[in-house]
Design an enzyme around this catalytic site. Structure first.
Site, short mmCIF file in Angstrom:
data_model
loop_
_atom_site.label_atom_id
_atom_site.label_comp_id
_atom_site.label_asym_id
_atom_site.label_seq_id
_atom_site.Cartn_x
_atom_site.Cartn_y
_atom_site.Cartn_z
N ASP A 157 84.12 38.55 41.67
CA ASP A 157 84.46 39.29 40.14
C ASP A 157 83.25 38.61 39.66
O ASP A 157 83.15 37.82 39.69
CB ASP A 157 86.17 38.12 39.51
CG ASP A 157 85.77 39.23 38.17
OD1 ASP A 157 84.64 39.58 37.60
OD2 ASP A 157 87.31 38.94 37.82
N ASN B 165 76.05 48.72 41.12
CA ASN B 165 76.63 49.74 41.38
C ASN B 165 77.71 49.34 40.31
O ASN B 165 78.38 49.97 39.44
CB ASN B 165 76.66 50.31 42.67
CG ASN B 165 78.36 51.43 42.41
OD1 ASN B 165 77.87 52.15 42.31
ND2 ASN B 165 79.50 50.74 43.18
N TYR C 79 80.58 51.56 26.54
CA TYR C 79 80.72 52.08 27.86
C TYR C 79 78.94 52.67 27.16
O TYR C 79 77.85 52.35 28.28
CB TYR C 79 81.11 52.61 28.64
CG TYR C 79 81.13 53.57 30.22
CD1 TYR C 79 81.08 52.73 30.29
CD2 TYR C 79 80.90 54.86 29.65
CE1 TYR C 79 81.18 53.32 31.68
CE2 TYR C 79 79.94 55.35 31.17
CZ TYR C 79 80.18 54.27 32.25
OH TYR C 79 79.87 55.01 33.31
N LYS D 206 75.33 51.10 29.24
CA LYS D 206 74.27 51.76 29.71
C LYS D 206 73.31 51.80 29.64
O LYS D 206 72.18 51.86 30.49
CB LYS D 206 75.29 53.32 30.28
CG LYS D 206 76.41 52.86 31.18
CD LYS D 206 75.91 52.79 32.78
CE LYS D 206 77.03 52.32 33.55
NZ LYS D 206 77.29 51.58 34.79
N1 LIG Z 1 82.69 58.02 38.34
C1 LIG Z 1 81.75 59.13 37.66
O1 LIG Z 1 82.25 59.56 37.10
C2 LIG Z 1 80.93 57.78 36.93
C3 LIG Z 1 79.18 58.83 36.34
C4 LIG Z 1 78.67 57.87 35.79
C5 LIG Z 1 78.84 56.70 36.05
N2 LIG Z 1 79.32 56.18 37.18
C6 LIG Z 1 78.63 54.67 37.57
O2 LIG Z 1 79.34 54.70 38.91
C7 LIG Z 1 79.46 53.21 39.16
C8 LIG Z 1 80.66 53.10 40.50
O3 LIG Z 1 81.91 53.63 39.79
P1 LIG Z 1 83.03 54.36 40.62
O4 LIG Z 1 83.01 56.31 39.81
O5 LIG Z 1 82.34 54.27 41.89
O6 LIG Z 1 84.09 53.88 39.98
P2 LIG Z 1 85.53 53.05 41.03
O7 LIG Z 1 85.73 53.77 41.89
O8 LIG Z 1 86.21 52.60 39.28
O9 LIG Z 1 84.55 51.61 41.25
C9 LIG Z 1 83.79 50.29 40.40
C10 LIG Z 1 83.73 49.44 41.44
O10 LIG Z 1 83.56 48.31 40.35
C11 LIG Z 1 83.84 46.98 40.97
N3 LIG Z 1 84.05 46.52 40.27
C12 LIG Z 1 84.40 47.18 38.87
N4 LIG Z 1 84.88 46.17 37.85
C13 LIG Z 1 84.31 44.09 38.74
C14 LIG Z 1 84.89 42.97 38.78
N5 LIG Z 1 84.64 42.35 37.62
N6 LIG Z 1 83.50 42.24 39.48
C15 LIG Z 1 83.37 42.72 40.87
N7 LIG Z 1 83.62 44.61 41.23
C16 LIG Z 1 84.49 45.37 40.15
C17 LIG Z 1 85.32 47.90 41.45
O11 LIG Z 1 85.56 46.21 42.59
P3 LIG Z 1 87.32 45.99 42.91
O12 LIG Z 1 88.26 47.22 42.21
O13 LIG Z 1 87.39 46.26 44.56
O14 LIG Z 1 87.19 44.93 42.28
C18 LIG Z 1 85.09 49.20 42.53
O15 LIG Z 1 84.32 48.82 43.67
C19 LIG Z 1 79.89 52.25 37.92
O16 LIG Z 1 78.59 51.81 37.31
C20 LIG Z 1 80.34 53.53 36.45
O17 LIG Z 1 79.69 53.54 36.06
C21 LIG Z 1 80.72 56.49 37.55
#
Ligand SMILES: NC(=O)c1ccc[n+]([C@@H]2O[C@H](COP(=O)([O-])OP(=O)(O)OC[C@H]3O[C@@H](n4cnc5c(N)ncnc54)[C@H](OP(=O)(O)O)[C@@H]3O)[C@@H](O)[C@H]2O)c1
Length: 252
Positions: free
Chosen positions: A66, A93, A156, A160
């Protein structure tokens, strides 16, 4: 040698259990990297690790952590060095979204900042001595939300925007040591991030699709490809750069 080859390189990817992080881990593994995948959901991490191993037969390391817990963050580095002996690339990430507003108080702020920023600062500070030894690099996954405000996403967006400043500061501080630092700022990407934030994914995604210049949203592979480029020798002239990949969302 293929210039996009990560043979004998050790790559840590936080949030490797889902979405962009999972895809990035798999793509690194396809290019022969030794990957360290970090997250809280062990079952999902195992599935990603299997896909990584299928790529080139190289076993990845799972570290369940975590990121809001300092001792678990320290353990990521200890386990990586114990297992693989070095670190070449750190991909920060993991991240969360909170749909909130000012009158809701400080809880969402603390949750988002401890995940999206504080943990990144701590993990990076622990990785830097190892990255200096390997002349490695850092890729921070930011968002277009760091450059534009969206309704109810101020916290958020703030996290960022601060991450982007951190990336640039790192680039300046670490350039003399031969370490690069870059950001990737996606627009909307089809992942489970909205579901994880308890939001209405279908409605929001449709709206996002319509509001980009190209009329579509990214898939995780689009983001992974950009991360790999920046982390590879192809990106050796790029540092302190925040790379937008958003189908023209910022301009729309
Ligand atoms: N999807 C979009 O539209 C988008 C757009 C712009 C930027 N982003 C950025 O891209 C990155 C990845 O996002 P995603 O879209 O792939 O989201 P996602 O599918 O929700 O994945 C988020 C990841 O972060 C991990 N995580 C969250 N809180 C955590 C914690 N306290 N400790 C350890 N791991 C944690 C989760 O792991 P567990 O669940 O296993 O803990 C999961 O692997 C983020 O930084 C997000 O802000 C996403």
């Amino acid at each position: 040698m293929n210039i996009m080859d990560f043979k004998n390189k050790v790559v840590i990817i936080t949030g490797g259990s889902s979405g962009i992080g999972a895809e990035t881990a798999i793509q690194f593994a396809k290019l022969s990297a030794k990957v360290v995948i970090v997250g809280r959901n062990e079952e999902k991490l195992k599935k990603v690790a299997e896909q990584c191993e299928e790529a080139q037969g190289i076993k990845s390391l799972i570290v369940k952590a975590d990121l809001t817990n300092d001792s678990e963050v320290k353990n990521i580095m200890e386990e990586t060095v114990k297992h693989f002996g070095q670190i070449d690339v750190l991909v920060n990430n993991a991240g969360i979204v909170a749909h909130t507003e000012i009158q809701n108080g400080v809880d969402d702020f603390d949750r988002v900042f401890s995940t999206n920023l504080r943990s990144v600062y701590l993990l990076t500070s622990l990785a830097v001595p190892h990255l200096i030894k390997t002349k490695g690099n850092i890729v921070n996954i930011s968002s277009v939300a760091g450059q534009k405000l969206f309704p109810n996403l101020t916290v958020y967006c703030m996290s960022k925007a601060a991450l982007d400043v951190f990336t640039k500061g790192l680039a300046k501080e670490l350039a003399p040591s031969g370490v690069r630092a870059n950001g990737v700022s996606p627009g909307p990407v089809k992942t489970d991030i909205l579901v994880h934030a308890g939001l209405d994914e279908a409605a929001i995604m449709k709206n996002w699709e319509k509001s980009s210049l190209l009329g579509k949203i990214c898939v995780s592979r689009d983001i992974a490809d950009m991360v790999l480029y920046l982390a590879s020798d192809k990106g050796n002239s790029i540092t302190g750069s925040i790379n937008v990949i958003d189908n023209g969302r910022l301009l729309a």
